[in-house]
Scaffold this motif. Structure first.
Motif, short mmCIF file in Angstrom:
data_model
loop_
_atom_site.label_atom_id
_atom_site.label_comp_id
_atom_site.label_asym_id
_atom_site.label_seq_id
_atom_site.Cartn_x
_atom_site.Cartn_y
_atom_site.Cartn_z
N LEU A 5 0.84 -1.19 0.00
CA LEU A 5 0.00 0.00 0.00
C LEU A 5 0.87 1.24 0.00
CD1 LEU A 5 -2.20 -2.04 0.63
CD2 LEU A 5 -3.21 -0.37 2.17
N LEU A 6 0.35 2.29 -0.64
CA LEU A 6 1.10 3.54 -0.73
C LEU A 6 0.76 4.44 0.42
CD1 LEU A 6 0.73 4.35 -4.52
CD2 LEU A 6 2.67 3.31 -3.36
N ALA A 7 1.76 4.93 1.10
CA ALA A 7 1.55 5.97 2.10
C ALA A 7 1.50 7.31 1.38
CB ALA A 7 2.70 5.95 3.12
N ALA A 8 1.14 8.36 2.10
CA ALA A 8 1.04 9.68 1.48
C ALA A 8 2.41 10.14 1.01
CB ALA A 8 0.49 10.67 2.51
N SER A 9 2.47 10.71 -0.19
CA SER A 9 3.73 11.17 -0.75
C SER A 9 3.50 12.38 -1.63
CB SER A 9 4.39 10.06 -1.57
OG SER A 9 5.53 10.54 -2.23
N LEU A 10 4.01 13.53 -1.23
CA LEU A 10 3.79 14.76 -1.97
C LEU A 10 4.36 14.70 -3.37
CD1 LEU A 10 3.32 17.82 -2.39
CD2 LEU A 10 5.51 18.18 -1.27
N LEU A 11 5.56 14.21 -3.50
CA LEU A 11 6.25 14.32 -4.77
C LEU A 11 5.78 13.29 -5.79
CD1 LEU A 11 9.86 15.01 -3.50
CD2 LEU A 11 8.05 16.61 -4.06
N CYS A 12 4.93 12.38 -5.37
CA CYS A 12 4.47 11.36 -6.31
C CYS A 12 3.00 11.52 -6.67
CB CYS A 12 4.68 9.97 -5.72
SG CYS A 12 6.41 9.56 -5.43
N SER A 13 2.20 12.01 -5.75
CA SER A 13 0.78 12.08 -6.05
C SER A 13 0.07 13.00 -5.08
CB SER A 13 0.17 10.68 -5.99
OG SER A 13 0.36 10.14 -4.71
N THR A 14 -1.20 13.28 -5.41
CA THR A 14 -2.03 14.09 -4.54
C THR A 14 -2.48 13.25 -3.35
OG1 THR A 14 -2.81 15.30 -6.46
CG2 THR A 14 -4.10 15.51 -4.46
N LEU A 15 -2.62 13.91 -2.20
CA LEU A 15 -3.02 13.18 -1.02
C LEU A 15 -4.53 13.04 -0.92
CD1 LEU A 15 -0.47 14.79 1.40
CD2 LEU A 15 -0.45 12.47 0.56
N ALA A 16 -4.96 12.22 0.01
CA ALA A 16 -6.39 11.93 0.13
C ALA A 16 -6.94 12.44 1.44
CB ALA A 16 -6.61 10.44 -0.02
N GLN A 17 -8.09 11.93 1.82
CA GLN A 17 -8.80 12.43 2.98
C GLN A 17 -8.10 12.03 4.27
OE1 GLN A 17 -12.89 11.44 2.68
NE2 GLN A 17 -13.47 12.44 4.58
N ALA A 18 -8.48 12.71 5.38
CA ALA A 18 -7.82 12.47 6.67
C ALA A 18 -7.88 11.01 7.06
CB ALA A 18 -8.48 13.33 7.74
N ASP A 19 -8.97 10.35 6.74
CA ASP A 19 -9.11 8.95 7.09
C ASP A 19 -8.09 8.07 6.37
OD1 ASP A 19 -12.74 9.01 7.35
OD2 ASP A 19 -11.16 9.59 8.75
N LEU A 20 -7.40 8.62 5.40
CA LEU A 20 -6.36 7.86 4.72
C LEU A 20 -5.32 7.39 5.73
CD1 LEU A 20 -4.85 6.85 2.18
CD2 LEU A 20 -3.76 9.09 2.09
N LEU A 21 -4.91 8.29 6.63
CA LEU A 21 -3.90 7.92 7.62
C LEU A 21 -4.46 6.88 8.58
CD1 LEU A 21 -2.39 11.43 8.39
CD2 LEU A 21 -1.68 9.75 6.70
N ASP A 22 -5.73 7.04 8.98
CA ASP A 22 -6.35 6.04 9.84
C ASP A 22 -6.49 4.70 9.11
OD1 ASP A 22 -6.62 7.77 11.97
OD2 ASP A 22 -8.61 8.44 11.35
N ALA A 23 -6.84 4.79 7.82
CA ALA A 23 -6.99 3.57 7.03
C ALA A 23 -5.67 2.81 6.95
CB ALA A 23 -7.49 3.90 5.63
N LEU A 24 -4.58 3.55 6.79
CA LEU A 24 -3.26 2.91 6.73
C LEU A 24 -2.91 2.27 8.07
CD1 LEU A 24 -1.32 5.55 4.62
CD2 LEU A 24 -1.92 3.22 3.93
N LYS A 25 -3.32 2.94 9.17
CA LYS A 25 -3.08 2.34 10.49
C LYS A 25 -3.87 1.04 10.64
CE LYS A 25 -2.14 6.66 12.95
NZ LYS A 25 -2.63 7.60 14.02
N HIS A 26 -5.14 1.07 10.21
CA HIS A 26 -5.96 -0.15 10.28
C HIS A 26 -5.32 -1.26 9.44
CE1 HIS A 26 -9.03 1.70 12.60
NE2 HIS A 26 -9.48 2.50 11.64
N TYR A 27 -4.78 -0.86 8.30
CA TYR A 27 -4.15 -1.86 7.44
C TYR A 27 -2.93 -2.48 8.12
CZ TYR A 27 -1.64 -3.93 3.52
OH TYR A 27 -0.97 -4.80 2.70
N GLU A 28 -2.12 -1.62 8.75
CA GLU A 28 -0.92 -2.12 9.42
C GLU A 28 -1.28 -3.06 10.58
OE1 GLU A 28 1.14 1.38 10.57
OE2 GLU A 28 1.81 1.87 8.55
N LEU A 29 -2.45 -2.80 11.20
CA LEU A 29 -2.92 -3.67 12.29
C LEU A 29 -3.68 -4.88 11.76
CD1 LEU A 29 -4.15 -0.87 14.74
CD2 LEU A 29 -2.09 -2.27 14.96
#
Length: 439
Positions: A5-29
């Protein structure tokens, strides 16, 4: 072949909604159900990273059975939304799918695309309306605590001008720092007097606060101390919104007119040009351009003669070119590009143009924060973007309901406007009740 999964990255793409960070945490868990639900909820905001991550989960069989067709569809959606890495993956996956499966994926991708409500904003998209000129202004009082701390900032206020030119209702749309200058700004604005027109108008104004020029050292200190750029790049919507607001303060206080070139590289190590903080008032001036009204960008030669019209907002370029080419900007103009703005029958304001990358664009960072779920950013964009306005109306947002309702009433659709105001009032949004009484 397995995808991460892709984490947020300015130089590669536009970021998404705040829940993106929470979603990534859920994924890691390994809480894949919650991660998938939150990624899916981000798709209406045009979130290419959410689409990419859903594609990876369907490909890897995480939280769902592995499904190459669905994976291909989400990768195609991510590609259409602007993810730079999806195209190469699509090419590799295509070789593994039959013609029938490829068609199924394309059909599903088209269906998913119809769910996307937020696309890249059109620079011409605007909900702005004309309003009368202020004939009397009451300067807001500088808050004592802010003065002691040496704080500077601004407040954007949306308000109503009544038939007599008075301001019966005003509300803060956005401010930096948050709430420091809000109260004094609204108090002062309520005492302003506009030209009486015999009808009501909806308006917006920017009030800036500074105990001197907004200096480069102060701005850099704030960015460094609060790690605004670092956290903004990491995907924090709060920091993205704050960074956008700080950049808006700098650019709106500058005597330059800032243009954004999306083709310029995004270099986090490149700060704002020092010249942007130039406080020489001679940088901008006025010019007599009879018949010209509106906004335009032009090129001038060493003698200050307009040689080309680069753009003309909401006007025919050929007509404006015929009107302006060959006209003089006066002896203060040198060779270069200028932004012109003029009210009917008045001299044009002339500002030299400074071109910057998106990294230094307030709208860019507000857009990032909005896609990251920052409500303040979403509301700020809704003030001029029909896409964000419609999205927040669907979310039953009372502030957007209120001011959208006001605009509709002023444009003549009283029934629809009153309905929106009533919806906001039902949510106990005080400004809506004030405006309904004033209208």
């Amino acid at each position: 072949m397995r995808f991460s999964l892709l984490a947020a990255s300015l130089l590669c793409s536009t970021l998404a909604q705040a829940d993106l960070l929470d979603a990534l945490k859920h994924y890691e868990l390994k809480d894949y159900a919650k991660a998938q639900a939150e990624f899916t909820a981000l798709l209406p905001l045009g979130n290419e990273l959410a689409a990419f991550n859903l594609a990876a989960m369907h490909h890897n069989g995480e939280g769902t059975a592995a499904d190459p067709v669905k994976a291909m569809a989400y990768f195609q959606l991510a590609d259409q939304l602007g993810d730079s890495r999806a195209a190469g993956i699509i090419s590799k996956l295509s070789a593994r799918l039959s013609a029938g499966e490829q068609q199924q994926a394309a059909t599903l991708a088209s269906q998913l695309l119809t769910q996307v409500q937020i696309r890249e904003l059109d620079p011409k998209e605007s909900n702005k309306t004309e309003f009368p000129e202020a004939i009397k202004r009451q300067e807001p009082q500088y808050p004592e605590e802010a003065a002691r701390r040496g704080q500077f900032g601004y407040v954007v206020i949306r308000f109503i001008v009544d038939e007599e030119g008075k301001v019966p209702v005003a509300e803060v749309l956005g401010s930096y720092p948050d709430k420091v200058f809000d109260r004094n700004s609204v108090r002062a604005l309520r005492q302003w007097q506009y030209a009486a027109t015999g009808k009501k108008h909806q308006a917006q104004v920017l009030l800036t606060y500074s105990l001197g020029p907004v200096s480069e050292s102060k701005v850099n200190k704030i960015i460094k101390e609060h790690k605004l750029l670092d956290y903004a790049i990491a995907g924090s919507p709060t920091h993205q919104y704050a960074l956008g607001s700080l950049l808006d303060l700098v650019t709106s206080s500058s005597y330059y007119y800032v243009d954004i070139d999306k083709q310029l590289p995004l270099d986090p190590n490149q700060g704002l040009p020092s010249e942007l903080y130039n406080t020489k008032r001679s940088l901008y001036f006025t010019a007599e351009l009879p018949g010209f009204a509106g906004y335009a960008e032009v090129s001038a030669n060493a003698d200050g003669i307009i040689t080309k019209v680069l753009s003309a907002a909401n006007q025919d370029l050929a007509e404006v070119s015929q009107q302006l080419v060959g006209k003089s900007l006066g002896n203060k103009a040198t060779q270069g590009d200028y932004h012109l703005s003029a009210q009917p029958g008045k001299d044009a304001r002339v500002q030299p143009i400074m071109t910057l990358s998106q990294l230094h664009s307030p709208s860019y960072w507000w857009g990032m924060a909005a896609k990251n779920g920052n409500l303040d950013a979403q509301r700020r964009l809704a003030a001029f973007s029909g896409q964000w306005e419609n999205y927040l109306l669907q979310q039953n947002d009372p502030q957007v309901q209120t001011w959208s309702g006001v605009r509709q009433i002023l444009e003549g659709d009283k029934a629809a406007g009153q309905l929106l105001l009533d919806k906001a009032i039902a949510q106990k949004y005080a400004t809506a009740a004030e405006l309904k009484a004033a209208l």
